[in-house]
Structures are given as structure tokens and as C-alpha cells.
Design a protein around this motif. Structure first.
Motif, PDB file in Angstrom:
ATOM      1  N   SER A 200      40.550  33.511  46.715  1.00 18.92           N
ATOM      2  CA  SER A 200      40.653  34.212  45.536  1.00 18.92           C
ATOM      3  C   SER A 200      41.358  33.599  44.541  1.00 18.92           C
ATOM      4  N   ARG A 201      42.577  32.964  44.782  1.00 20.93           N
ATOM      5  CA  ARG A 201      43.261  32.293  43.678  1.00 20.93           C
ATOM      6  C   ARG A 201      42.480  31.095  43.157  1.00 20.93           C
ATOM      7  N   ARG A 202      41.612  30.703  43.995  1.00 23.34           N
ATOM      8  CA  ARG A 202      40.800  29.371  43.220  1.00 23.34           C
ATOM      9  C   ARG A 202      39.257  29.830  43.030  1.00 23.34           C
ATOM     10  N   GLY A 203      38.921  30.822  42.698  1.00 28.62           N
ATOM     11  CA  GLY A 203      37.747  31.414  42.094  1.00 28.62           C
ATOM     12  C   GLY A 203      36.792  31.475  42.853  1.00 28.62           C
ATOM     13  N   TYR A 204      36.923  31.899  44.401  1.00 25.60           N
ATOM     14  CA  TYR A 204      35.835  32.161  45.153  1.00 25.60           C
ATOM     15  C   TYR A 204      35.541  33.611  44.765  1.00 25.60           C
ATOM     16  N   SER A 205      34.169  33.857  44.817  1.00 23.35           N
ATOM     17  CA  SER A 205      33.856  35.377  44.724  1.00 23.35           C
ATOM     18  C   SER A 205      33.874  36.227  45.881  1.00 23.35           C
ATOM     19  N   PRO A 206      34.145  37.457  45.890  1.00 22.33           N
ATOM     20  CA  PRO A 206      34.084  38.411  46.751  1.00 22.33           C
ATOM     21  C   PRO A 206      32.874  38.120  47.916  1.00 22.33           C
ATOM     22  N   GLU A 207      31.731  37.745  47.227  1.00 24.15           N
ATOM     23  CA  GLU A 207      30.517  37.494  48.287  1.00 24.15           C
ATOM     24  C   GLU A 207      30.753  36.239  48.983  1.00 24.15           C
ATOM     25  N   ASP A 208      31.362  35.129  48.379  1.00 19.30           N
ATOM     26  CA  ASP A 208      31.686  34.181  48.989  1.00 19.30           C
ATOM     27  C   ASP A 208      32.809  34.325  50.178  1.00 19.30           C
ATOM     28  N   VAL A 209      33.672  35.235  49.997  1.00 25.29           N
ATOM     29  CA  VAL A 209      34.719  35.449  51.056  1.00 25.29           C
ATOM     30  C   VAL A 209      34.113  36.208  51.960  1.00 25.29           C
ATOM     31  N   SER A 210      33.223  37.270  51.701  1.00 26.04           N
ATOM     32  CA  SER A 210      32.475  37.941  52.919  1.00 26.04           C
ATOM     33  C   SER A 210      31.707  37.263  53.860  1.00 26.04           C
ATOM     34  N   ALA A 211      30.903  36.040  53.156  1.00 24.13           N
ATOM     35  CA  ALA A 211      30.095  35.181  53.914  1.00 24.13           C
ATOM     36  C   ALA A 211      30.844  34.337  54.850  1.00 24.13           C
ATOM     37  N   LEU A 212      32.162  33.720  54.324  1.00 23.32           N
ATOM     38  CA  LEU A 212      33.166  33.111  54.853  1.00 23.32           C
ATOM     39  C   LEU A 212      33.547  33.763  56.160  1.00 23.32           C
ATOM     40  N   LYS A 213      33.867  35.098  56.197  1.00 21.56           N
ATOM     41  CA  LYS A 213      34.427  35.897  57.267  1.00 21.56           C
ATOM     42  C   LYS A 213      33.317  36.189  58.180  1.00 21.56           C
ATOM     43  N   GLU A 214      32.003  36.268  57.805  1.00 24.02           N
ATOM     44  CA  GLU A 214      31.087  36.303  58.755  1.00 24.02           C
ATOM     45  C   GLU A 214      30.737  35.135  59.583  1.00 24.02           C
ATOM     46  N   ALA A 215      30.966  33.926  58.799  1.00 24.29           N
ATOM     47  CA  ALA A 215      30.911  32.666  59.368  1.00 24.29           C
ATOM     48  C   ALA A 215      32.114  32.333  60.363  1.00 24.29           C
ATOM     49  N   TYR A 216      33.251  32.825  60.133  1.00 22.18           N
ATOM     50  CA  TYR A 216      34.251  32.925  61.030  1.00 22.18           C
ATOM     51  C   TYR A 216      33.957  33.539  62.147  1.00 22.18           C
ATOM     52  N   LYS A 217      33.553  34.719  62.123  1.00 21.55           N
ATOM     53  CA  LYS A 217      33.133  35.566  63.366  1.00 21.55           C
ATOM     54  C   LYS A 217      32.246  34.768  64.333  1.00 21.55           C
ATOM     55  N   LEU A 218      31.165  34.235  63.730  1.00 23.32           N
ATOM     56  CA  LEU A 218      29.999  33.423  64.338  1.00 23.32           C
ATOM     57  C   LEU A 218      30.924  32.443  65.115  1.00 23.32           C
ATOM     58  N   LEU A 219      32.080  31.670  64.457  1.00 21.88           N
ATOM     59  CA  LEU A 219      32.451  30.462  65.227  1.00 21.88           C
ATOM     60  C   LEU A 219      33.691  31.046  66.316  1.00 21.88           C
ATOM     61  N   PHE A 220      34.258  31.968  65.959  1.00 24.12           N
ATOM     62  CA  PHE A 220      35.323  32.490  66.830  1.00 24.12           C
ATOM     63  C   PHE A 220      35.367  33.554  67.521  1.00 24.12           C
ATOM     64  N   ARG A 221      34.337  34.335  67.336  1.00 18.42           N
ATOM     65  CA  ARG A 221      34.485  35.859  68.152  1.00 18.42           C
ATOM     66  C   ARG A 221      33.071  36.081  68.843  1.00 18.42           C
TER      67      ARG A 221
END
Length: 264
Positions: A200-221
Motif C-alpha cells: 500500500s505504501r508503494r502505490g499498489y492498488s486495492p485490486e492488486d493486493v486482493s489478487a495477490l492475496k488470492e495468489a498467496y492462497k493458491l500457493l500456500f493454502r
């Protein structure tokens, strides 16, 4: 000698110092060293080896920069160290030159904050804008991408990769690769999520962060193999095109063979 060079400093005749380079008391600059404009070398520092340093860096007191690699295979080859611009390197930091068994050069990029007692071993490739806290010990051949943060007293195994925008808690032991954006800690290191605040501090949008959270779930959960998770991340790019660019560094990282990705 310039007024910026303390009279007790020893500057070898072959050294090349740019304009406004300051060298403090009792420091030694070797004959194969190039230092760019505006860099400050504090007291009691040794900078030697085939070392090239950019502009506006600061080496605090008692640094040892450009020493030979701590590798028994090293036979005196003219391997190198390259440091970029705007880095802060605090007291007792050691950064060694490379080896011919790798690319032959250790690299540190721009605008890094390297705290006291850090060791950066031979052939490490450190990006830009990283924070490496006190007493972090990096073994040889480690790659650290831009904006990574490594907490104090962390030790990293040789050849590991630490991805961009990741964050490692203090006193961690890193034996496998940490993908971009991941936050975690421990011995062994355990991922716990995405570096949401840093992104967030580096300018990533809420859409970016949401997609990365989903990618994290794919990789780790989801108990998927890495290649299966990557395939689903590519599908996620199609579903969320506004976040495709943010997802790409993670996919690229996972497609490079390394020491294996950390798992919870």
C-alpha cells in the motif's frame, strides 16, 4: 590530497576517487577501487579488491568492503564487487567480492539501508531499496530482489532467493526461496501472508493486493504443486486484468528453479 581526505587515511596510487569523496581517519582505499562523487567513507574503513562504488553512498566506521571471498576454492582471481548509488552501510558491515564459480561479481544496487554487522558474502546479488537489519548474515550466491526487508539476526542459506517486497521477521532462518510479496518469520521461516502494508505504501492498488492475496492462497493454502499454483495464477491474470502486472513478478519468480519455495 583534498581537504576531504583525512591525513591519516591511506589512498593507494591506483585508486580513483570522484569529486567530493570524503575519507575519514585511518581508512584504507586499495589500488583497484573506484569511488563515485559524493561518497563518504568513515573512519577505520577498509575498501579494497576490484571494487566499484557509485555516488552518494555512506560507509560508516569500521566497514570492510571488497575483501576476498570466504570460499576455500578462491585462488586469487580478480573477481569484483559493484555497489550502486545512495546506499547507507553501517558499522562493521562486510561485503566480499565474487568467485569464478558464479558470475564473478557481488552486486549491491541503489538506495539500500544496510545496518550494523551485516555480512554479504561472495556472489550475492542485492537489488535496490532493501532494508537489511542488524546482524543479518547472508551466505554466498543469495539473490535479494528490490524492496525486500530482512529483520535483524536472520541467517540465510547459500543460493536462496528472497523476492521483491517480501518481509522477513527477525531471528529467522531462511533455507528455501521466499516468493515476492510474502511476509513471515521463524526457524524455519514460515509464511503468514502478503506484505499488505508495504505494498500500500508503494502505490499498489486495492485490486492488486486482493489478487495477490488470492495468489498467496493458491500457493500456500490449496495444497497445490507449484506448477499447478502458477497455472491458476495465470488464469487469475485473465480474470483480473487490472492486477495482471502485479501478479507477473510472482509468477516469474516461481518459474525459476531454485532451492524450493518455503511452505507453511
Amino acid at each position: 590530497m583534498s581537504g576531504l581526505i583525512h591525513p591519516t587515511a591511506i589512498i593507494s596510487p591506483g585508486a580513483q576517487l570522484g569529486a567530493n569523496v570524503s575519507v575519514g581517519p585511518y581508512s584504507l582505499i586499495g589500488p583497484n577501487v573506484v569511488i563515485g562523487t559524493g561518497t563518504v567513507v568513515g573512519p577505520h574503513c577498509v575498501i579494497d579488491g576490484h571494487t566499484t562504488i557509485g555516488e552518494n553512498n555512506e560507509f560508516y566506521r569500521f566497514c570492510s568492503i571488497g575483501g576476498m571471498p570466504q570460499d576455500k576454492k578462491y585462488k586469487g582471481e580478480p573477481t569484483r564487487l559493484e555497489i550502486g548509488n545512495g546506499n547507507m552501510v553501517r558499522e562493521y558491515v562486510t561485503i566480499n567480492t565474487g568467485t569464478v564459480q558464479d558470475v564473478g561479481v557481488t552486486r549491491v544496487g541503489d538506495d539500500n539501508w544496510i545496518m550494523a554487522y551485516v555480512h554479504i558474502a561472495h556472489d550475492c546479488q542485492v537489488g535496490s531499496h532493501t532494508i537489511i537489519a542488524n546482524n543479518v548474515q547472508l551466505a554466498g550466491h543469495i539473490h535479494i530482489q528490490d524492496w525486500a526487508i530482512i529483520g535483524g539476526s536472520t541467517a540465510a542459506h547459500q543460493f536462496v532467493r528472497i523476492g521483491a517486497h517480501s518481509m522477513v521477521g527477525g531471528n529467522s532462518a531462511i533455507r528455501q526461496d521466499i516468493p515476492p510479496y510474502v511476509i513471515g518469520a521463524g526457524d524455519p521461516f514460515r509464511p503468514v501472508g502478503i506484505n499488505t502494508e508495504g505494498l500500500s505504501r508503494r502505490g499498489y492498488s486495492p485490486e492488486d493486493v486482493s489478487a495477490l492475496k488470492e495468489a498467496y492462497k493458491l500457493l500456500f493454502r490449496r495444497q497445490l504443486k507449484v506448477e499447478e499454483a502458477v497455472a491458476q495464477m495465470r488464469a487469475l491474470q485473465q480474470d483480473r486484468p487490472q492486477a495482471a502486472q502485479a501478479l507477473q513478478p510472482l509468477i516469474d519468480f516461481l518459474c525459476v528453479e531454485g532451492r524450493g519455495v518455503v511452505r507453511p
